[in-house]
Design an enzyme around this catalytic site. Structure first.
Site, PDB file in Angstrom:
ATOM      1  N   CYS A 144       0.807  -1.225   0.000  1.00  0.00           N
ATOM      2  CA  CYS A 144       0.000   0.000   0.000  1.00  0.00           C
ATOM      3  C   CYS A 144       0.838   1.272   0.000  1.00  0.00           C
ATOM      4  O   CYS A 144       0.312   2.363  -0.209  1.00  0.00           O
ATOM      5  CB  CYS A 144      -0.950  -0.002   1.197  1.00  0.00           C
ATOM      6  SG  CYS A 144      -2.058  -1.436   1.219  1.00  0.00           S
ATOM      7  N   HIS A 166      -3.186   7.000   1.799  1.00  0.00           N
ATOM      8  CA  HIS A 166      -3.664   5.694   1.363  1.00  0.00           C
ATOM      9  C   HIS A 166      -5.039   5.455   1.966  1.00  0.00           C
ATOM     10  O   HIS A 166      -5.243   5.634   3.175  1.00  0.00           O
ATOM     11  CB  HIS A 166      -2.677   4.619   1.810  1.00  0.00           C
ATOM     12  CG  HIS A 166      -3.222   3.243   1.758  1.00  0.00           C
ATOM     13  ND1 HIS A 166      -3.852   2.724   0.651  1.00  0.00           N
ATOM     14  CD2 HIS A 166      -3.245   2.256   2.703  1.00  0.00           C
ATOM     15  CE1 HIS A 166      -4.233   1.484   0.907  1.00  0.00           C
ATOM     16  NE2 HIS A 166      -3.879   1.183   2.140  1.00  0.00           N
ATOM     17  N   ASN A 216     -10.288  -0.121   0.093  1.00  0.00           N
ATOM     18  CA  ASN A 216      -8.831  -0.134   0.092  1.00  0.00           C
ATOM     19  C   ASN A 216      -8.342  -0.798  -1.189  1.00  0.00           C
ATOM     20  O   ASN A 216      -8.474  -2.002  -1.356  1.00  0.00           O
ATOM     21  CB  ASN A 216      -8.337  -0.890   1.328  1.00  0.00           C
ATOM     22  CG  ASN A 216      -6.825  -0.951   1.418  1.00  0.00           C
ATOM     23  OD1 ASN A 216      -6.115  -0.735   0.448  1.00  0.00           O
ATOM     24  ND2 ASN A 216      -6.319  -1.285   2.603  1.00  0.00           N
TER      25      ASN A 216
END
Length: 334
Positions: free
Chosen positions: A116, A259, A289
């Site tokens: 990520c 993020h 996500n």
């Protein structure tokens, strides 16, 4: 950033996501959960899911095409393609497939894996090639198809992840026009066990006394509580260090671009930095996500809706498996 031979401009953005949407209510038919439970804890309501025939390379190439169109350059003009991903179609890498799909015949292409944090790590990596004058035009991509690696019967993780791709065109310019003001990258392998997607194999006979491991990668494993604690503590710190390198104060930022892991994490980081909630770029309710795709996907949405405009100062930060985390401070635009 002193004594650089070239500055960096951010001239185009693009994004792409699968058409199929999995909302919280539908997901609750698979596992014991609810829209209220998911949304109150994560901020998520929907996530995009790639079908069996959709590939990561196709999503990344579409995002790249849109970024190139905004930047006003053709794929043939690209010197470099960096694809940040943890879920390539081919374990040997998918950047070359994107290069082929785009027709970027002059570009060298490679994958970069930092989960990520991948897009921020990719930005710092691409910057080195541009600053030295080795290349002039780079397409930086973040793309992941995490639905392939989720245990859809584990409600601790399956509610979180979705699929998508985002892209930014980075171009070398004269040093006085430099838009990448500073960055800071970190890693801590002692925390790897808190979030990973590991290989599991069993010993198989090969020849004589030799054996080899035969198996596959297991589904995503995460200790959500530990990752949350890590992010809330470390992300403000790394942003502060990147701001120091950039000679900027938090109050000089226009946007905080994190993020998109959890809305509560984003809100907590903003509070630590004393930034207003309306300065937090967020599209987490619609995408969940998307790992390395989340930062450029959200950025592209805000650019195309006119919220982010040339000259805006942005603090972007990624954090995730590894554990890795990093921040980059840049001004959007040519």
């Amino acid at each position: 950033m002193n004594h650089i031979s070239a500055g960096i401009a951010f001239t185009g953005s693009g994004s792409a996501a699968p058409a199929a949407t999995l909302d919280n209510a539908t997901l609750s038919q698979r596992v014991e959960t609810s829209d209220e439970w998911i949304h109150s804890r994560t901020g998520m309501r929907d996530r995009r899911i790639a079908g069996p025939q959709e590939t990561l390379a196709e999503l990344a190439a579409l995002a790249g095409e849109r970024a190139l169109a905004m930047a006003g350059i053709t794929a043939v003009e690209l010197d470099l393609i960096v694809l940040a991903t943890s879920t390539p179609d081919d374990l040997f890498g998918s950047a070359v497939s994107v290069q082929h799909a785009l027709g970027a015949t002059r570009a060298v292409a490679f994958d970069l894996t930092a989960a990520c944090s991948g897009f921020v790590f990719g930005m710092a990596t691409a910057a080195q090639f541009l600053r030295t004058g080795t290349y002039r035009n780079c397409l930086l991509l973040g793309a992941d198809v995490l639905s392939r690696w989720v245990d859809w019967d584990d409600r601790r993780t399956c509610v979180l992840f979705g699929d998508g791709a985002g892209a930014v065109v980075m171009q070398a310019v004269e040093p006085a026009r430099d838009r990448l003001l500073g960055f800071e990258l970190r890693s801590d392998g002692t925390l790897n066990h808190t979030l990973n997607l590991g290989f599991v194999g069993e010993a198989q006979p090969l020849a004589g006394d030799l054996t080899y491991a035969s198996g596959s990668y297991r589904s995503i494993s995460m200790n959500g509580r530990e990752v949350y604690r890590f992010a809330v503590e470390r992300v403000p710190e790394v942003i502060s260090k990147a701001l120091f390198r950039s000679q900027l104060l938090p109050e000089q930022l226009d946007w905080l671009l994190l993020h998109q892991a959890n809305q509560r994490i984003m809100d907590a980081v903003a509070a630590r930095l004393k930034l207003a909630p309306e300065q937090v770029i967020s599209n987490i309710p619609r995408y969940g996500n998307t790992s390395a795709a989340s930062i450029p996907l959200a950025l592209d949405e805000y650019v195309r809706t006119g919220k982010v405009t040339p000259g805006h100062a942005i603090a972007a930060a990624g954090f995730g498996a590894g554990l890795t985390w990093g921040a980059a401070i840049f001004r959007w635009g040519p």
